[in-house]
Design an enzyme around this catalytic site. Structure first.
Site, PDB file in Angstrom:
ATOM      1  N   THR A  61      -1.688 -12.925  16.469  1.00  0.00           N
ATOM      2  CA  THR A  61      -1.337 -13.098  14.779  1.00  0.00           C
ATOM      3  C   THR A  61       0.107 -12.747  14.744  1.00  0.00           C
ATOM      4  OG1 THR A  61      -1.933 -10.783  14.657  1.00  0.00           O
ATOM      5  CG2 THR A  61      -3.866 -12.057  14.581  1.00  0.00           C
ATOM      6  N   LEU A  62       0.594 -12.791  13.418  1.00  0.00           N
ATOM      7  CA  LEU A  62       1.658 -12.565  13.011  1.00  0.00           C
ATOM      8  C   LEU A  62       2.300 -10.999  13.595  1.00  0.00           C
ATOM      9  CD1 LEU A  62       4.384 -13.700  11.495  1.00  0.00           C
ATOM     10  CD2 LEU A  62       3.042 -12.366   9.344  1.00  0.00           C
TER      11      LEU A  62
ATOM     12  N   VAL B 175      -5.274 -10.315  19.657  1.00  0.00           N
ATOM     13  CA  VAL B 175      -5.530 -11.749  19.104  1.00  0.00           C
ATOM     14  C   VAL B 175      -4.019 -12.258  18.932  1.00  0.00           C
ATOM     15  CG1 VAL B 175      -6.464 -12.938  17.288  1.00  0.00           C
ATOM     16  CG2 VAL B 175      -7.743 -11.282  18.156  1.00  0.00           C
TER      17      VAL B 175
ATOM     18  N   ALA C 130       4.603  -0.674  11.610  1.00  0.00           N
ATOM     19  CA  ALA C 130       5.476   0.219  12.248  1.00  0.00           C
ATOM     20  C   ALA C 130       7.008  -0.336  12.440  1.00  0.00           C
ATOM     21  CB  ALA C 130       5.073   0.912  13.505  1.00  0.00           C
TER      22      ALA C 130
ATOM     23  N   LYS D  28      -3.487   4.632  14.665  1.00  0.00           N
ATOM     24  CA  LYS D  28      -4.659   4.272  14.816  1.00  0.00           C
ATOM     25  C   LYS D  28      -5.686   5.422  15.260  1.00  0.00           C
ATOM     26  CE  LYS D  28      -4.302  -0.441  13.959  1.00  0.00           C
ATOM     27  NZ  LYS D  28      -4.704  -0.812  12.652  1.00  0.00           N
TER      28      LYS D  28
ATOM     29  N   VAL E 174       0.836  -1.209  -0.036  1.00  0.00           N
ATOM     30  CA  VAL E 174      -0.005  -0.168   0.080  1.00  0.00           C
ATOM     31  C   VAL E 174       0.912   1.295   0.140  1.00  0.00           C
ATOM     32  CG1 VAL E 174      -2.147  -1.171   0.927  1.00  0.00           C
ATOM     33  CG2 VAL E 174      -0.193  -0.156   2.472  1.00  0.00           C
TER      34      VAL E 174
ATOM     35  N   TYR F  91       2.810   0.518  22.176  1.00  0.00           N
ATOM     36  CA  TYR F  91       2.131   0.494  21.115  1.00  0.00           C
ATOM     37  C   TYR F  91       2.324   1.637  20.212  1.00  0.00           C
ATOM     38  CZ  TYR F  91      -1.787  -0.577  17.744  1.00  0.00           C
ATOM     39  OH  TYR F  91      -2.301  -0.774  16.827  1.00  0.00           O
TER      40      TYR F  91
HETATM   41  P1  NAD Z   1      -1.363  -9.804  10.480  1.00  0.00           P
HETATM   42  O1  NAD Z   1       0.132  -9.850  10.365  1.00  0.00           O
HETATM   43  O2  NAD Z   1      -1.963 -11.191   9.980  1.00  0.00           O
HETATM   44  O3  NAD Z   1      -1.882  -8.826   9.404  1.00  0.00           O
HETATM   45  C1  NAD Z   1      -1.236  -7.489   9.363  1.00  0.00           C
HETATM   46  C2  NAD Z   1      -1.181  -7.503   7.481  1.00  0.00           C
HETATM   47  O4  NAD Z   1      -0.562  -6.075   7.209  1.00  0.00           O
HETATM   48  C3  NAD Z   1      -0.278  -8.550   6.863  1.00  0.00           C
HETATM   49  O5  NAD Z   1      -0.950  -9.185   6.084  1.00  0.00           O
HETATM   50  C4  NAD Z   1       0.759  -7.437   6.403  1.00  0.00           C
HETATM   51  O6  NAD Z   1       1.099  -8.044   5.093  1.00  0.00           O
HETATM   52  C5  NAD Z   1      -0.069  -6.292   6.148  1.00  0.00           C
HETATM   53  N1  NAD Z   1       0.932  -5.136   5.738  1.00  0.00           N
HETATM   54  C6  NAD Z   1       2.021  -4.775   6.453  1.00  0.00           C
HETATM   55  N2  NAD Z   1       2.409  -3.508   5.508  1.00  0.00           N
HETATM   56  C7  NAD Z   1       1.732  -3.834   4.666  1.00  0.00           C
HETATM   57  C8  NAD Z   1       2.020  -2.837   3.360  1.00  0.00           C
HETATM   58  N3  NAD Z   1       3.116  -1.941   3.098  1.00  0.00           N
HETATM   59  N4  NAD Z   1       1.205  -3.137   2.249  1.00  0.00           N
HETATM   60  C9  NAD Z   1       0.281  -3.777   2.139  1.00  0.00           C
HETATM   61  N5  NAD Z   1       0.284  -4.684   3.509  1.00  0.00           N
HETATM   62  C10 NAD Z   1       0.837  -4.571   4.506  1.00  0.00           C
HETATM   63  O7  NAD Z   1      -1.921  -9.195  11.901  1.00  0.00           O
HETATM   64  P2  NAD Z   1      -3.373  -8.873  12.204  1.00  0.00           P
HETATM   65  O8  NAD Z   1      -3.237  -8.977  13.810  1.00  0.00           O
HETATM   66  O9  NAD Z   1      -4.466  -9.857  11.660  1.00  0.00           O
HETATM   67  O10 NAD Z   1      -3.634  -7.405  11.914  1.00  0.00           O
HETATM   68  C11 NAD Z   1      -4.694  -6.884  10.953  1.00  0.00           C
HETATM   69  C12 NAD Z   1      -5.257  -5.753  11.464  1.00  0.00           C
HETATM   70  O11 NAD Z   1      -6.008  -5.834  12.712  1.00  0.00           O
HETATM   71  C13 NAD Z   1      -4.107  -4.446  11.886  1.00  0.00           C
HETATM   72  O12 NAD Z   1      -4.579  -3.191  11.392  1.00  0.00           O
HETATM   73  C14 NAD Z   1      -3.933  -4.555  13.032  1.00  0.00           C
HETATM   74  O13 NAD Z   1      -3.672  -3.287  13.730  1.00  0.00           O
HETATM   75  C15 NAD Z   1      -5.245  -4.975  13.516  1.00  0.00           C
HETATM   76  N6  NAD Z   1      -5.553  -5.391  14.760  1.00  0.00           N
HETATM   77  C16 NAD Z   1      -4.847  -6.561  15.472  1.00  0.00           C
HETATM   78  C17 NAD Z   1      -5.094  -6.876  16.750  1.00  0.00           C
HETATM   79  C18 NAD Z   1      -4.249  -7.903  17.340  1.00  0.00           C
HETATM   80  O14 NAD Z   1      -4.107  -8.124  18.444  1.00  0.00           O
HETATM   81  N7  NAD Z   1      -3.671  -8.753  16.533  1.00  0.00           N
HETATM   82  C19 NAD Z   1      -5.795  -6.261  17.551  1.00  0.00           C
HETATM   83  C20 NAD Z   1      -6.763  -5.104  16.984  1.00  0.00           C
HETATM   84  C21 NAD Z   1      -6.409  -4.637  15.884  1.00  0.00           C
HETATM   85  O1  0WE Z   2      -1.813  -3.364  15.723  1.00  0.00           O
HETATM   86  C1  0WE Z   2      -1.225  -4.203  16.178  1.00  0.00           C
HETATM   87  C2  0WE Z   2       0.193  -4.731  15.595  1.00  0.00           C
HETATM   88  C3  0WE Z   2       0.725  -3.904  14.599  1.00  0.00           C
HETATM   89  C4  0WE Z   2       2.103  -4.035  14.320  1.00  0.00           C
HETATM   90  C5  0WE Z   2       3.107  -5.190  14.763  1.00  0.00           C
HETATM   91  C6  0WE Z   2       4.277  -5.166  14.383  1.00  0.00           C
HETATM   92  C7  0WE Z   2       5.235  -6.180  14.850  1.00  0.00           C
HETATM   93  C8  0WE Z   2       6.416  -6.673  13.912  1.00  0.00           C
HETATM   94  C9  0WE Z   2       2.689  -3.090  13.227  1.00  0.00           C
HETATM   95  N1  0WE Z   2       4.128  -3.268  13.233  1.00  0.00           N
HETATM   96  C10 0WE Z   2       4.744  -4.347  13.525  1.00  0.00           C
HETATM   97  N2  0WE Z   2       6.088  -4.185  13.236  1.00  0.00           N
HETATM   98  C11 0WE Z   2       7.066  -5.271  13.227  1.00  0.00           C
HETATM   99  O2  0WE Z   2       8.191  -5.128  12.917  1.00  0.00           O
HETATM  100  N3  0WE Z   2      -1.817  -4.927  17.099  1.00  0.00           N
HETATM  101  C12 0WE Z   2      -3.013  -4.277  17.727  1.00  0.00           C
HETATM  102  C13 0WE Z   2      -1.213  -5.825  17.931  1.00  0.00           C
HETATM  103  C14 0WE Z   2      -0.446  -5.354  19.078  1.00  0.00           C
HETATM  104  O3  0WE Z   2       0.776  -4.745  19.058  1.00  0.00           O
HETATM  105  C15 0WE Z   2       1.066  -4.286  20.060  1.00  0.00           C
HETATM  106  C16 0WE Z   2       0.177  -4.542  21.082  1.00  0.00           C
HETATM  107  C17 0WE Z   2      -0.986  -5.078  20.529  1.00  0.00           C
HETATM  108  C18 0WE Z   2      -2.087  -5.474  20.949  1.00  0.00           C
HETATM  109  C19 0WE Z   2       2.447  -3.617  20.559  1.00  0.00           C
HETATM  110  C20 0WE Z   2       2.484  -3.125  21.741  1.00  0.00           C
HETATM  111  C21 0WE Z   2       1.479  -3.331  22.853  1.00  0.00           C
HETATM  112  C22 0WE Z   2       0.332  -4.065  22.328  1.00  0.00           C
END
Ligand code: NAD
Ligand code: 0WE
Length: 256
Positions: free
Chosen positions: A194-195, A192, A95, A163, A65, A156
């Protein structure tokens, strides 16, 4: 018969089978939606192709993106193949790792710009492109956010700032897109595994902490986010736009 029969949707943000975007895709597919997928880079292509294929997806395209050309190609392809679009799911955040560990105070201009570009601005550019294909089809857009936008969650950091910008974007986009019949909402999900969460130090402890304090006394799973997204994109939510819906077992309402 599904509640999304005949609808066409595109999912941004599947990395693997644990991705929230994948749980949303399954929920929409079960209700009859036909889906397209994008992936960010060749490494993820190997993960996304088999998953997308398993639910019959035919359109699977690269899309970083931060690259306008890749975004344009995605929507050109959708226009050619489908001629329109009903649903867009944005589940993307990024980030630099150092910005999620050192104090927010230390965030560099570069780190700030990267986080805001990938995690917030991307929704605006995708919404603009999608809206052109949603003309006259009551489209719906859903993005994913986190409580770190509203309250300080240690580490965070710049993601919380991104966000906050994302959630404000949802409101401004709802105002711009409403007259065209397009709705846009965010789901604020609880943590949750996730990766994107796997790389975070102390994530397991965070899960334990939130489960202990949330009104429902548990964590959430990605399927629960999938069902909330299904509701938001469906006709059941036809008067809901510009909203941030918390899917967090109630954690956000607590003061003490
Ligand atoms: P995820 O790692 O499965 O998904 C994150 C996605 O972002 C990946 O598919 C990655 O390829 C994509 N991405 C990163 N940089 C990109 C770029 N430059 N271009 C296109 N795609 C890019 O993890 P997730 O937890 O499923 O995250 C999905 C969304 O949910 C995120 O917005 C995250 O902030 C949000 N979220 C996650 C949690 C949590 O605890 N896992 C909680 C609340 C919100
Ligand atoms: O949005 C997120 C995580 C997004 C994310 C995660 C990474 C890990 C690897 C963005 N950038 C990166 N860059 C990397 O190099 N969440 C909501 C999950 C999350 O992340 C946290 C949380 C929670 C919840 C980070 C600190 C504290 C809580």
């Amino acid at each position: 018969m599904g509640i999304l029969d005949g609808r066409k949707g595109i999912i941004f943000g599947v990395a693997n089978e644990r991705s929230i975007a994948w749980a949303i895709a399954r929920a929409l597919h079960e209700e009859g939606a036909e889906l397209a997928f994008t992936y960010a880079g060749e490494i993820l292509e190997k993960r996304v192709r088999p998953l997308a294929g398993s639910i019959g997806a035919k359109i699977i395209l690269p899309c970083d993106v931060t690259k306008d050309q890749e975004i344009e190609r995605v929507f050109q392809t959708l226009k050619g193949e489908w001629g329109g679009l009903d649903i867009l799911i944005h589940a993307i955040a990024y980030a630099a790792k150092e910005d999620l560990s050192q104090p927010y105070l230390q965030t560099s201009r570069e780190g700030f710009q990267l986080a805001l570009d990938v995690s917030a601005y991307s929704l605006t550019v995708l919404a603009r492109q999608a809206a052109q294909l949603m003309e006259g089809r009551s489209g719906s857009i859903v993005t994913l956010t986190y409580l770190g936008s509203e309250k300080v969650i240690p580490n965070y950091n710049v993601m919380g700032v991104a966000k906050a910008a994302l959630e404000a974007s949802v409101r401004y986009l709802a105002h711009d897109l409403g007259p065209r019949g397009v709705r846009i909402n965010a789901i604020s999900a609880g943590p949750v595994k996730t990766l994107a969460a796997a790389g975070i130090a102390g994530f397991k402890e965070m899960l334990h902490y939130s489960a202990g304090r949330a009104p429902l006394r548990r964590n959430i799973d990605a399927e629960e986010v999938g069902r909330a997204a299904l509701f938001l994109v469906s006709e059941m939510a036809s008067a809901i736009t510009g909203e941030v819906v918390h899917v967090d077992a109630g954690y956000n309402i607590m003061g003490m």
